[in-house]
Design an enzyme around this catalytic site. Sequence first.
Site, short mmCIF file in Angstrom:
data_model
loop_
_atom_site.label_atom_id
_atom_site.label_comp_id
_atom_site.label_asym_id
_atom_site.label_seq_id
_atom_site.Cartn_x
_atom_site.Cartn_y
_atom_site.Cartn_z
N LYS A 1 -23.07 -1.60 42.33
CA LYS A 1 -21.57 -1.52 42.63
C LYS A 1 -21.68 -0.12 43.71
O LYS A 1 -20.54 0.36 43.95
CB LYS A 1 -20.80 -1.25 41.51
CG LYS A 1 -20.82 -2.10 40.40
CD LYS A 1 -20.83 -3.54 40.78
CE LYS A 1 -19.72 -4.13 41.48
NZ LYS A 1 -20.28 -5.66 41.96
N HIS B 1 -31.80 -3.15 43.11
CA HIS B 1 -30.96 -2.17 42.16
C HIS B 1 -32.05 -1.15 41.36
O HIS B 1 -31.58 -0.41 40.65
CB HIS B 1 -30.06 -2.74 41.12
CG HIS B 1 -28.76 -3.37 41.77
ND1 HIS B 1 -28.02 -2.56 42.65
CD2 HIS B 1 -28.27 -4.39 41.67
CE1 HIS B 1 -27.28 -3.58 43.07
NE2 HIS B 1 -26.96 -4.46 42.54
S1 PPS Z 1 -23.49 -5.40 43.29
O1 PPS Z 1 -22.96 -6.56 42.52
O2 PPS Z 1 -23.96 -4.31 42.10
O3 PPS Z 1 -24.65 -5.65 44.18
O4 PPS Z 1 -22.35 -5.03 44.02
P1 PPS Z 1 -22.26 -3.94 45.41
O5 PPS Z 1 -22.40 -5.05 46.43
O6 PPS Z 1 -23.54 -2.99 45.36
O7 PPS Z 1 -20.86 -3.37 45.44
C1 PPS Z 1 -19.71 -3.87 45.16
C2 PPS Z 1 -18.54 -3.09 45.70
O8 PPS Z 1 -18.60 -3.14 46.94
C3 PPS Z 1 -17.57 -3.41 47.66
N1 PPS Z 1 -17.56 -4.16 48.95
C4 PPS Z 1 -17.05 -3.82 49.87
N2 PPS Z 1 -16.19 -2.58 50.50
C5 PPS Z 1 -15.92 -2.35 51.79
N3 PPS Z 1 -16.13 -3.33 52.59
C6 PPS Z 1 -16.92 -4.27 52.22
N4 PPS Z 1 -17.29 -5.19 53.28
C7 PPS Z 1 -17.49 -4.72 51.03
N5 PPS Z 1 -18.34 -5.60 50.58
C8 PPS Z 1 -18.21 -5.27 49.00
C9 PPS Z 1 -17.09 -4.56 46.44
O9 PPS Z 1 -15.64 -4.73 46.75
C10 PPS Z 1 -17.18 -3.59 45.19
O10 PPS Z 1 -16.43 -2.62 45.22
P2 PPS Z 1 -15.02 -2.59 44.28
O11 PPS Z 1 -14.72 -1.10 44.21
O12 PPS Z 1 -15.42 -2.99 43.06
O13 PPS Z 1 -14.16 -3.26 45.30
#
Ligand code: PPS
Length: 367
Positions: A88, A176
């Site tokens: 995340k 991860h």
């Molecule tokens: S995972 O499932 O562990 O691989 O998740 P991960 O991709 O590491 O993190 C997911 C969070 O990143 C947000 N996210 C984004 N934020 C901003 N811009 C873009 N383009 C974007 N893509 C993914 C996603 O919404 C999750 O954060 P939260 O705070 O839950 O919204």
Amino acid sequence: MGIILDRLFPGAGDDGNEVAELESGHRVEPLPSEEMEQQNQHWKGYPYGLVRLTPGRWVFPKNYKYFADRLYRFQPRKTDVFIMTYPKCGTTWTQEIIWTMRNNPDLSHPQANDFIFLRSPFLDMDMLLHKPKGLPPLNDPLLTGFLKLCPFKNPFNGLMLQMSEAIRDPRTIKTHLPFSLLSPALLDTAKVVYVARNPKDVIISYHHHCRINTMHSYVGSFEDFVQYFVDDNLVYGAYWLHVKEAWEKRHHPNLHIVFFEDLKAKPTEELQKLNTFLETKLTDEQLENIAQYTSFNEMKARMKASGFSEENSDIFNKDIVQKDGGFFRKGESGDWKGKLTPELEAKVNKWIEDNMNSLGIEFKYSI
Ligand code: PPS
């Protein structure tokens, strides 16, 4: 019969309960039964139980034990870029940015809308697929993608692991896992982009993820979830240790650390730094376009077009997704404000003080 079973499900004879030594030098053992009983009340996604590693106290679903040595032995190549994060922290976002910078700089690649893990595999995902030895349902895009890429391989041997081996160079691989559980040759061979995020936002995002995702199916309270986090007892273990292992290597020329908060606040500037690190030689215009293309709204809209969405995948608890949102939840910095009660915030502050402050990292939105 035993031989046939073992061919189909390698390691099927091992119930995973023995203490074992891993090639990484860690000892792996099942969680003690009282702890597992408590976990079972809060989590419905770990039907085979959990294991803990020593040292590091990393926690994983029991299937990790089956894949651990192969993950450790996974051979990095010179042209690889690994995106490494605790869950995340913005992996998928960074992964899409980097895959696009390397493969689709003019946004015209015919496979750009394919589900991201088919273009850029998630190395350690197999252990999370809680079917026997990690296999998703037959209609899952991951399985159909695997059968296309690796037609003569046994899917029970790890879909993502084998796809990571099979995809063409240059590979952009998500993990991860922390440094200590991957090949010691990783950083001297390949480039690694490590993404870190404010721990309070990690808690909010990971809690949502664990509720919507059937690989975890968290049914406990938010308060208990925060307790799991500060006790380093969530799957993938201690966030502080994950960050520490990378932070200590921050001067290595093959490591580039990105903060979610910086990427959000000034994406083009961060893409320019990546452009230098990855030696992709993209123009300012290309970088501007990629920043826009990988914005939260554009990625969210594209996921629908990729044939993979929360509605058609068994990986999601659809009722919770409908109520509280899907994978693309908010994509903001500082969303923890107003979500952590003063008591929970104090608990997390203490955890930060005990474990993270000594690293000297100033996370934005931490006050
Ligand atoms: S995972 O499932 O562990 O691989 O998740 P991960 O991709 O590491 O993190 C997911 C969070 O990143 C947000 N996210 C984004 N934020 C901003 N811009 C873009 N383009 C974007 N893509 C993914 C996603 O919404 C999750 O954060 P939260 O705070 O839950 O919204």
